[in-house]
Design a protein around this motif. Structure first.
Motif, mmCIF file in Angstrom:
data_model
loop_
_atom_site.group_PDB
_atom_site.id
_atom_site.type_symbol
_atom_site.label_atom_id
_atom_site.label_comp_id
_atom_site.label_asym_id
_atom_site.label_seq_id
_atom_site.Cartn_x
_atom_site.Cartn_y
_atom_site.Cartn_z
ATOM 1 N N VAL A 120 0.921 -0.594 0.083
ATOM 2 C CA VAL A 120 -0.096 0.265 -0.016
ATOM 3 C C VAL A 120 0.883 1.265 -0.252
ATOM 4 C CG1 VAL A 120 -2.534 -0.512 1.026
ATOM 5 C CG2 VAL A 120 -0.190 -0.140 2.315
ATOM 6 N N SER A 121 0.497 2.073 -0.596
ATOM 7 C CA SER A 121 1.114 3.417 -0.715
ATOM 8 C C SER A 121 0.693 4.464 -0.104
ATOM 9 C CB SER A 121 1.683 3.971 -2.099
ATOM 10 O OG SER A 121 1.808 2.762 -3.016
ATOM 11 N N SER A 122 2.277 6.169 0.277
ATOM 12 C CA SER A 122 1.592 7.090 0.811
ATOM 13 C C SER A 122 2.250 7.676 0.255
ATOM 14 C CB SER A 122 1.885 7.027 2.179
ATOM 15 O OG SER A 122 3.907 7.108 2.633
ATOM 16 N N ARG A 123 2.384 9.160 0.035
ATOM 17 C CA ARG A 123 2.982 10.519 -0.619
ATOM 18 C C ARG A 123 4.027 9.690 -0.638
ATOM 19 N NH1 ARG A 123 2.923 16.211 -0.032
ATOM 20 N NH2 ARG A 123 4.176 17.108 -2.417
ATOM 21 N N LYS A 190 0.426 2.956 9.379
ATOM 22 C CA LYS A 190 0.053 2.440 9.890
ATOM 23 C C LYS A 190 -1.850 1.906 10.173
ATOM 24 C CE LYS A 190 1.339 1.235 14.745
ATOM 25 N NZ LYS A 190 2.340 1.546 15.961
ATOM 26 N N ARG A 191 -2.084 3.080 9.980
ATOM 27 C CA ARG A 191 -3.978 3.267 10.586
ATOM 28 C C ARG A 191 -4.090 1.762 9.318
ATOM 29 N NH1 ARG A 191 -2.868 8.530 11.389
ATOM 30 N NH2 ARG A 191 -2.545 9.262 13.315
ATOM 31 N N LEU A 192 -3.812 2.502 7.900
ATOM 32 C CA LEU A 192 -4.177 2.290 6.862
ATOM 33 C C LEU A 192 -4.266 0.565 6.919
ATOM 34 C CD1 LEU A 192 -6.034 2.171 4.363
ATOM 35 C CD2 LEU A 192 -3.133 2.528 3.003
ATOM 36 N N TRP A 193 -3.119 0.364 7.509
ATOM 37 C CA TRP A 193 -2.569 -1.560 7.586
ATOM 38 C C TRP A 193 -3.429 -1.734 7.960
ATOM 39 C CZ3 TRP A 193 -1.858 -4.380 3.400
ATOM 40 C CH2 TRP A 193 -1.859 -5.629 3.429
ATOM 41 N N VAL A 196 -6.800 -3.078 6.554
ATOM 42 C CA VAL A 196 -6.624 -3.662 5.821
ATOM 43 C C VAL A 196 -6.951 -4.820 6.136
ATOM 44 C CG1 VAL A 196 -6.034 -4.461 3.929
ATOM 45 C CG2 VAL A 196 -6.103 -1.956 3.788
ATOM 46 N N SER A 197 -5.946 -5.309 7.369
ATOM 47 C CA SER A 197 -5.673 -6.351 7.915
ATOM 48 C C SER A 197 -7.071 -7.269 8.699
ATOM 49 C CB SER A 197 -4.439 -6.667 9.022
ATOM 50 O OG SER A 197 -3.690 -6.402 8.716
ATOM 51 N N ARG A 198 -7.899 -5.957 9.472
ATOM 52 C CA ARG A 198 -9.096 -6.450 10.224
ATOM 53 C C ARG A 198 -10.106 -6.776 9.100
ATOM 54 N NH1 ARG A 198 -7.899 -1.439 13.043
ATOM 55 N NH2 ARG A 198 -9.415 -0.182 11.444
ATOM 56 N N LEU A 209 -11.085 -5.930 -0.215
ATOM 57 C CA LEU A 209 -10.740 -5.266 1.184
ATOM 58 C C LEU A 209 -9.988 -3.957 1.091
ATOM 59 C CD1 LEU A 209 -8.638 -9.050 2.301
ATOM 60 C CD2 LEU A 209 -11.010 -7.509 2.842
ATOM 61 N N TYR A 210 -9.449 -3.737 -0.249
ATOM 62 C CA TYR A 210 -8.650 -1.984 -0.259
ATOM 63 C C TYR A 210 -8.743 -1.644 -1.617
ATOM 64 C CZ TYR A 210 -4.615 0.973 -0.780
ATOM 65 O OH TYR A 210 -3.721 2.060 -0.881
ATOM 66 N N THR A 211 -9.473 -0.229 -2.169
ATOM 67 C CA THR A 211 -8.737 -0.087 -3.401
ATOM 68 C C THR A 211 -8.467 1.143 -3.333
ATOM 69 O OG1 THR A 211 -10.331 0.769 -5.199
ATOM 70 C CG2 THR A 211 -11.153 1.783 -3.022
ATOM 71 N N GLU A 212 -6.861 0.862 -4.338
ATOM 72 C CA GLU A 212 -6.587 2.877 -4.401
ATOM 73 C C GLU A 212 -7.592 3.860 -3.650
ATOM 74 O OE1 GLU A 212 -4.156 4.820 -3.956
ATOM 75 O OE2 GLU A 212 -2.591 4.327 -5.593
ATOM 76 N N LEU A 213 -7.447 4.970 -3.316
ATOM 77 C CA LEU A 213 -8.012 5.761 -3.361
ATOM 78 C C LEU A 213 -8.833 6.960 -4.188
ATOM 79 C CD1 LEU A 213 -5.708 7.039 0.271
ATOM 80 C CD2 LEU A 213 -8.146 6.142 0.096
ATOM 81 N N PRO A 214 -9.638 6.614 -4.035
ATOM 82 C CA PRO A 214 -9.993 7.635 -4.608
ATOM 83 C C PRO A 214 -9.897 9.236 -4.728
ATOM 84 C CG PRO A 214 -12.120 8.074 -3.474
ATOM 85 C CD PRO A 214 -11.210 7.102 -2.896
ATOM 86 N N LEU A 215 -9.599 10.262 -5.782
ATOM 87 C CA LEU A 215 -8.808 11.489 -6.301
ATOM 88 C C LEU A 215 -9.155 12.374 -4.974
ATOM 89 C CD1 LEU A 215 -7.692 12.933 -7.847
ATOM 90 C CD2 LEU A 215 -9.181 14.062 -8.855
#
Length: 489
Positions: A120-123, A190-193, A196-198, A209-215
């Motif tokens: 998963v990605s952040s900036r 950390k919060r994002l993963w 997703v794990s839950r 479970l997780y989608t790339e964030l909308p714009l």
């Protein structure tokens, strides 16, 4: 610096504008019809294993079953072995629940391509929960900067208590950032993963479970940097979703969010619609009366600077210098607004004074320093040219909103009526020799027929006498101006 982020949401598309002191700097557009699956994480169920292909089909709840090859399966026990050397049956069996990520969108009759190596990605970071590798984007080629970033990441992991919890890659955008930005991204990941794990543990069937964030959410994640004063959203639903997202992952940004409920459209109110239309034009007017001509081609983008109606107050050299200085600032903004990348050649008006050339170059560097996309600029050459490169981050505004003209096929020019008339004369000569017919009928656009009846009428009469056949003319109103037909009667 005083920045605002404006978010316009409709069911068809989401548009984001970054406004700096009243001037539009960036435009981002995402259309609902073209959203892909790449990056999405699913809980899937294996429906078929194919030992002969070393692959399996997985149901992820999509229209077609998806495909995974043995080389795309994460094997913690395979340290040091070549990827894909094990048998598919060692990892998967029919009915098994598997957490997968899409690496390639469905195409035609083929389903999506999957992997179990999740990220998963952040900036600034890519987090890989199943790895312990720490790396830096290959595009950051400065050895000292790579070392500095790795040190910052190590320091951030200690500060956030996250050592040994996975692997990371520092993205190209991380070049030049400090410890605080790295720590903000680490907390976000950390919060994002954890979320997703839950969801993965609770999943009992094939589901997303997780989608790339909308714009609009990516905008907050990537663009809500120091200096942003407010983020205006004109959709109540998207505003509420952003509030929930920021509360969960980026609480420090929550106070910047505002819902815009005014009657006048948000982009109209701030002049964004006009800026978008101007950013699609080839010509950019300067306040002084000069102008830029911007041409985007397959190989590069060229920008030509012209004085236009600006005559200056003192002398020609001063006029040229002032025009070039203004052009340097304006073109830097246009590159961001149009999202032009790759090789860019700027043809400034020739300057005799060496100091003037240096000042124009410094002005361009200063204007480009605020551009988040990485860029490099050469000095003004003897020919008055500046060579630049700007990192491609996404499709340009023109590529996103436009297509090649079906009439000129992207050339940007059409043949003149005179040229078409002479092509018609040559075609008549060929047809008269090749076929038996008493008459020939020319079908062409209005402008071409008008010329044949007026300026070319004597040539038409001479041609009729030469081939011994009569020539009739008829307007085809729907014709492409370059297209014509000759019918044998």
């Amino acid at each position: 610096m005083s920045e605002e982020i404006l978010v316009n949401v409709t069911p068809m598309e989401t548009r984001v504008a970054v406004v700096d002191n009243g001037a539009t700097q960036d435009i981002h557009i995402e259309r609902s019809a073209s959203l892909g699956m790449v990056g999405n994480i699913y809980a899937g169920k294996v429906v078929r294993v194919m030992p002969g292909m070393q692959a399996a089909f997985v149901d992820i709840g999509a229209e077609r079953t998806s495909f995974i090859h043995v080389s795309d399966i994460h094997d913690p026990a395979a340290e040091g072995r070549a990827r894909g050397t094990g048998a598919i049956g060692d990892y998967l069996h029919e009915g098994k629940k598997v957490i997968v990520q899409v690496t390639k969108d469905p195409l035609g009759s083929k389903g999506a391509r999957l992997t179990t190596e999740l990220s998963v990605s952040s900036r600034y970071l890519v987090f890989m929960p199943q790895s312990d590798h720490v790396g830096v984007s290959q595009r950051i080629d400065d050895v000292d900067e790579r070392t500095r970033l790795q040190g910052l990441l190590a320091e951030g992991l200690v500060a956030e208590g996250m050592e040994g919890e996975g692997g990371y890659i520092l993205r190209t955008a991380a070049e030049g950032v400090g410890l605080e930005e790295i720590c903000v991204d680490l907390r976000f990941l950390k919060r994002l993963w954890a979320a997703v794990s839950r969801r993965a543990k609770a999943a009992r069937k094939a589901e997303l479970l997780y989608t790339e964030l909308p714009l609009h959410m990516r905008t907050v994640r990537d663009l809500a940097r120091p200096g942003v004063e407010k983020i205006l959203i004109d959709s109540r639903e998207s505003f509420t979703a952003l509030q929930e997202f920021c509360t969960a992952y980026m609480p420090e940004v929550s106070g910047l969010l505002e819902h815009y409920a005014g009657e006048r459209p948000l982009f109209d109110l701030h002049g964004i619609e006009d800026d978008i239309q101007r950013a699609l034009a080839r010509k950019v007017e300067l306040k002084s009366g000069g102008y830029l001509i911007i041409d985007q081609t397959e190989a590069m983008t060229t920008i030509d600077v012209n004085t236009g109606s600006y005559i200056g107050r003192r002398n020609l050299e001063e006029t040229i210098f002032k025009t070039n200085l203004e052009a340097a600032t304006v073109l830097a903004r246009q590159l961001r607004l149009r999202n032009l990348g790759g090789i860019i050649i700027v043809d400034f008006i020739d300057m005799q004074d060496e100091e003037h050339r240096r000042q124009v170059h410094r002005s361009l560097e200063k204007a480009m320093a605020r551009d988040p996309a990485r860029n490099k600029i050469t000095a003004v050459s003897e020919l008055g040219l500046v060579e630049m490169t700007r990192k491609r981050t996404r499709e340009s505004l023109e590529q996103l909103l436009c297509e090649d003209c079906p009439v000129c096929m992207g050339r940007g020019v059409l043949k003149t009526a005179e040229t078409i008339c002479y092509e018609i004369f040559r075609e008549i000569m060929r047809d008269a020799r090749a076929y038996e017919a008493d008459k020939l009928l020319v079908l062409a656009a209005q402008g071409v027929i008008d010329r044949l009846l007026d300026e070319e009428s004597a040539n038409v009469a001479d041609l009729q006498e030469f081939i011994g056949k009569s020539i009739s003319l008829r307007v085809e109103p729907d014709n492409n101006p370059e297209h014509f037909d000759i019918v044998l009667l």
